[in-house]
Design a protein around this motif. Structure first.
Motif, PDB file in Angstrom:
ATOM      1  N   MET A   1       0.853  -1.183   0.000  1.00  0.00           N
ATOM      2  CA  MET A   1       0.000   0.000   0.000  1.00  0.00           C
ATOM      3  C   MET A   1       0.882   1.222   0.000  1.00  0.00           C
ATOM      4  O   MET A   1       1.905   1.271   0.661  1.00  0.00           O
ATOM      5  N   GLU A   2       0.460   2.258  -0.733  1.00  0.00           N
ATOM      6  CA  GLU A   2       1.303   3.426  -0.908  1.00  0.00           C
ATOM      7  C   GLU A   2       0.473   4.677  -0.768  1.00  0.00           C
ATOM      8  O   GLU A   2      -0.677   4.735  -1.173  1.00  0.00           O
ATOM      9  N   THR A   3       1.036   5.708  -0.199  1.00  0.00           N
ATOM     10  CA  THR A   3       0.354   6.983  -0.075  1.00  0.00           C
ATOM     11  C   THR A   3       1.374   8.099  -0.166  1.00  0.00           C
ATOM     12  O   THR A   3       2.566   7.882   0.047  1.00  0.00           O
ATOM     13  N   THR A   4       0.909   9.288  -0.490  1.00  0.00           N
ATOM     14  CA  THR A   4       1.830  10.421  -0.620  1.00  0.00           C
ATOM     15  C   THR A   4       2.075  11.078   0.718  1.00  0.00           C
ATOM     16  O   THR A   4       3.197  11.422   1.065  1.00  0.00           O
ATOM     17  N   LEU A   5       1.034  11.229   1.517  1.00  0.00           N
ATOM     18  CA  LEU A   5       1.195  11.927   2.781  1.00  0.00           C
ATOM     19  C   LEU A   5       0.257  11.327   3.805  1.00  0.00           C
ATOM     20  O   LEU A   5      -0.944  11.272   3.585  1.00  0.00           O
ATOM     21  N   GLN A   6       0.782  10.850   4.913  1.00  0.00           N
ATOM     22  CA  GLN A   6      -0.009  10.232   5.976  1.00  0.00           C
ATOM     23  C   GLN A   6       0.134  11.083   7.222  1.00  0.00           C
ATOM     24  O   GLN A   6       1.224  11.288   7.732  1.00  0.00           O
ATOM     25  N   ARG A  73       5.768   8.606   0.263  1.00  0.00           N
ATOM     26  CA  ARG A  73       6.688   9.257  -0.666  1.00  0.00           C
ATOM     27  C   ARG A  73       6.639  10.774  -0.517  1.00  0.00           C
ATOM     28  O   ARG A  73       5.569  11.350  -0.341  1.00  0.00           O
ATOM     29  N   THR A  74       7.787  11.390  -0.658  1.00  0.00           N
ATOM     30  CA  THR A  74       7.843  12.845  -0.679  1.00  0.00           C
ATOM     31  C   THR A  74       9.135  13.290  -1.338  1.00  0.00           C
ATOM     32  O   THR A  74      10.162  12.600  -1.257  1.00  0.00           O
ATOM     33  N   VAL A  75       9.069  14.427  -1.984  1.00  0.00           N
ATOM     34  CA  VAL A  75      10.276  15.057  -2.514  1.00  0.00           C
ATOM     35  C   VAL A  75      10.499  16.409  -1.858  1.00  0.00           C
ATOM     36  O   VAL A  75      11.476  17.095  -2.150  1.00  0.00           O
TER      37      VAL A  75
END
Length: 259
Positions: A1-6, A73-75
């Motif tokens: 499972m993947e998310t950009t911001l939790q 994930r984040t940049v």
């Protein structure tokens, strides 16, 4: 499972205060309930930067390296800082660059009671050795050997699963419980932006480290912090003993220095 911001907080790191209730790597989440961390909740892996591209693998292959983990994930540096302050993170995968060499990230890492392992991907040896937070940082150079990367990620997550946060008791009260139970362990302690460790062997405080100090000066500083958050790991890294005085003597001295 993947998310950009939790952004949700989590109780995964809350454990009972009694060291006799802690079974590594199955920490007690609530009194009397032993729960395996890997079964209770999936690990959270924070990916900073374009890690997959630099490693020469697809995003799907990156997910397969830790199939039971949740990828965040984040940049952006601001998002990374926000995640560290609001979400339990078990491992950071990062590309060597400016986002790792900021005072803000160092302060954020130092304020966490549970040390987070960091695996940094870099182009050449030594490039990031003197940049960014150092504690718990490992380096991997491109080109990447995928089986080695998978093993490194699994080992770092397993190591992180052995560290559990302690709540419901003060640091001074807890170290006396550790002494009474004759535990061998390492306590990771945080107060504001300060970090330190206390090492116990058979219940005896034998080592301490805090910034550039170690031994009794470090122990006195840590035991004198008025408000702390701390975590427990049921192992002690082998090194010469740096503390000779008893825990009781050090607690009394720390209290006297704090008056």
């Amino acid at each position: 499972m993947e998310t950009t911001l939790q952004l949700q907080t989590c109780d995964r790191d809350r454990v009972a205060a009694d060291p006799s209730e802690i079974a590594i790597p199955k920490p007690v989440i609530q009194p009397g309930k032993a729960v395996n961390v890997e079964l209770a909740k999936a690990a959270s892996v924070l990916v900073v930067g374009d890690f997959a591209r630099m490693a020469g693998i697809t995003d799907a292959a990156l997910r397969d390296l830790a199939p039971r983990a949740r990828l965040l994930r984040t940049v952006l540096k601001s998002e990374a800082l926000h995640l560290l302050s609001t979400t339990p993170v078990d491992l950071i995968l990062a590309v060597c660059g400016p986002s790792l060499a900021t005072a803000e990230l160092t302060r954020a890492m130092n304020s966490l009671p549970l040390p987070i392992p960091i695996l940094v991907l870099e182009q050449s040896p030594g490039l990031a050795r003197d940049r960014g937070p150092r504690e718990g940082v490992e380096h991997l150079h491109v080109p990447v050997n995928v089986p080695e990367l998978r093993e490194r990620i699994a080992a770092l997550l397993a190591r992180r699963a052995q560290i559990v946060r302690i709540e419901g008791v003060s640091l001074t009260g807890y170290v006396q419980l550790v002494e009474m139970e004759r535990r061998t362990c390492t306590l990771f302690v945080a107060a504001a932006e300060r970090r330190g460790t206390l090492g116990f062997s058979g219940g005896r405080l034998v080592d301490a480290a805090c910034g550039e100090h170690d031994g009794e000066p470090a122990a006195l500083e840590i035991l004198g912090w008025p408000v702390t958050a701390f975590a427990y790991q049921g192992v002690l890294t082998a090194r010469p003993a740096t503390i000779r005085r008893s825990l009781t003597e050090l607690l009394l001295e720390a209290a006297r220095l704090g008056d």
